[in-house]
Design an enzyme around this catalytic site. Structure first.
Site, short mmCIF file in Angstrom:
data_model
loop_
_atom_site.label_atom_id
_atom_site.label_comp_id
_atom_site.label_asym_id
_atom_site.label_seq_id
_atom_site.Cartn_x
_atom_site.Cartn_y
_atom_site.Cartn_z
N THR A 169 14.32 4.52 9.15
CA THR A 169 15.32 3.31 9.24
C THR A 169 14.47 2.07 9.16
O THR A 169 13.51 1.87 9.31
CB THR A 169 15.66 3.19 11.19
OG1 THR A 169 15.82 4.54 11.42
CG2 THR A 169 16.18 2.28 10.85
N ASN A 221 -6.38 -10.11 -7.44
CA ASN A 221 -6.58 -10.54 -6.07
C ASN A 221 -7.47 -11.11 -6.09
O ASN A 221 -7.93 -12.13 -5.40
CB ASN A 221 -6.22 -9.74 -4.91
CG ASN A 221 -7.16 -8.22 -4.68
OD1 ASN A 221 -7.13 -7.83 -6.06
ND2 ASN A 221 -7.71 -7.95 -3.60
N CYS A 244 -15.82 -5.85 3.46
CA CYS A 244 -16.11 -4.36 4.45
C CYS A 244 -17.64 -4.35 4.68
O CYS A 244 -18.47 -5.38 4.02
CB CYS A 244 -15.12 -3.14 3.06
SG CYS A 244 -16.28 -3.06 1.70
N THR A 276 0.86 -0.95 -0.05
CA THR A 276 0.04 0.34 -0.01
C THR A 276 1.04 1.02 0.25
O THR A 276 0.41 2.06 -0.67
CB THR A 276 -1.04 -0.03 1.18
OG1 THR A 276 -1.84 -1.06 1.30
CG2 THR A 276 -2.03 1.15 0.98
N1 PLP Z 1 -2.29 -4.88 -3.94
C1 PLP Z 1 -3.02 -6.38 -4.02
C2 PLP Z 1 -3.58 -7.05 -5.26
C3 PLP Z 1 -3.30 -6.69 -2.89
O1 PLP Z 1 -3.59 -7.95 -2.31
C4 PLP Z 1 -2.34 -6.20 -1.86
C5 PLP Z 1 -2.97 -7.07 0.02
O2 PLP Z 1 -4.38 -7.48 0.05
C6 PLP Z 1 -2.81 -4.71 -1.59
C7 PLP Z 1 -1.64 -4.45 -3.19
C8 PLP Z 1 -1.92 -4.15 -0.37
O3 PLP Z 1 -0.60 -5.11 0.00
P1 PLP Z 1 -0.73 -5.03 1.70
O4 PLP Z 1 -0.84 -5.76 2.79
O5 PLP Z 1 1.24 -5.40 1.24
O6 PLP Z 1 -0.62 -3.27 2.07
#
Ligand code: PLP
Length: 387
Positions: free
Chosen positions: A239, A151, A328, A72
């Protein structure tokens, strides 16, 4: 009852090798990588090793690899940085439909700030239509964003072809790819894709939470998103999470050791589940691409007439873990599930969809156990939910 974990799209279990590596880092290499003395150098060496492993996997140079706290953060750095860098070109952004909130939310913030965010049409399985991309590219298109693997549905975007279209029409348009669901599972090659920015997250490929990657094309000056002490060549101050980064490197080393072999194992489990589901519950529908077409590890299934959230909790009693269509509390389909809503599914259809997501440690025997549990649970839930 042995635990059967089929929610690997959400997160994965760290391997023993990863835990060992992180323990070593925490016990021995706990110095600050920026310190000039030996304790600092020990920590810096672990970060350097992980950067090299990541660069080797990406077939690129270590200077293009930046470590962050999660995907993210990588997405926010990429999107906000690209917008700031290219703002003089124009304020037009193109984005695939059904992206993760890590992309959608920064884009919404830019839209609120006067940017024009336009979405790309798909073929009904979620795959971006290249002709639509070609038609929507403009001289003022500053950025194009797309997932590599979705995802929720596992649809694989034609990233290489998208990169070719974007760069042919406007070489200055930046191309950001969220490779979170493919990184460590299939080849991720920014140079071949002509991608400028690529994100990933360690906890999706058996590494720890709290360690992310951002690839930035060599020579692309990207403004910092997190400012401070100037770590990560000033792109991402703070860090370094040395143990997390060392764990990321170890996880990637283990995953990349046999990408094709792992993919075969994962796909065999998914296709076996798809086959057995169809035999057992002929009425089910697969959301997104056909099982044989999508990424190896994701299968999204609609069980009409029951709520997948209830199914998820019923399977918990069997020590089986999956994910439901909606993660959600929102009632809006596009917020409940961006990917399923991009396919035109209604709220009821989203609520009856479940995601099974595999990793290389799952087995066909586990799939048999899941079918046995579903055979007991699904008829019961359907009786219960019938109006
Ligand atoms: N992008 C995709 C396609 C994801 O599946 C996810 C996590 O669910 C993320 C971004 C965000 O990842 P993170 O949990 O490392 O912030």
């Amino acid at each position: 009852m042995p635990e059967i974990y089929l929610d690997n799209g959400a997160t994965t279990r760290p391997t023993e090798g990863v835990i060992r590596k992180m323990n070593e880092a925490l016990e021995k290499a706990w110095g600050n990588p920026s310190s000039l003395h030996r304790k600092g150098q020990e920590a810096e060496k672990l970060v350097r090793e992980a950067r090299q492993i990541t660069a080797d996997y990406l077939k690129t140079d270590p200077v293009t690899v930046y470590f962050t706290s999660c995907a993210t953060e990588s997405a926010n750095t990429a999107i906000m940085g690209a917008a700031k860098r290219n703002v003089r070109m124009g304020k037009h952004i193109l984005c695939a439909k059904g992206e993760h909130p890590a992309t959608n939310e920064p884009l919404a913030a830019l839209a609120a700030d006067g940017w024009e965010v336009e979405f790309l049409e798909n073929d009904g399985t979620g795959r971006v239509l290249l002709n639509d991309l070609r038609a929507k590219m403009r001289p003022d298109t500053a950025l194009v964003c797309s997932l590599h693997v979705n995802n929720e549905t596992g649809v694989v975007q034609p990233i290489r072809e998208m990169g070719a279209v974007i760069k042919e029409i406007n070489p200055r348009t930046l191309f950001y790819v969220d490779a979170v669901q493919s990184f460590g599972k299939m080849p991720v090659q920014p140079l071949v894709w002509q991608a400028d920015l690529v994100s990933a997250s360690a906890h999706k490929f058996h590494g720890p939470k709290g360690a992310g990657v951002l690839y930035v094309k060599r020579g692309l000056p990207l403004p910092a998103y997190v400012r401070g002490g100037g770590q990560e060549r000033k792109l991402r101050s703070g860090t370094e999470n040395v143990a997390g980064i060392a764990g990321l490197g170890q996880a990637l080393k283990e995953s990349a050791a046999d990408l094709a072999g792992h993919e075969k194992q994962v796909r065999a489990c998914k296709l076996y589940l798809a086959k057995r589901l169809k035999e057992t519950f002929p009425e089910i529908v697969f959301n997104g691409p056909a099982p044989e077409d999508g990424a190896a590890h994701v299968l999204n299934v609609r069980f009409s007439g029951l709520r997948s959230e209830v199914l998820l909790h019923s399977l918990e009693d069997y020590n089986i873990y999956i994910s439901s269509g909606s993660a959600c509390a929102s009632n809006k389909p596009e917020e409940m599930s961006p990917a399923l809503s991009a396919l035109g599914l209604t709220r009821e259809e989203i609520e009856s969809s479940a995601r099974f997501s595999f990793c290389r440690f799952n087995t066909l025997e586990e799939v048999d156990a899941v079918i046995e549990a579903l055979s007991a649970v699904v008829p019961r839930l359907k009786r219960y939910t019938r109006r």
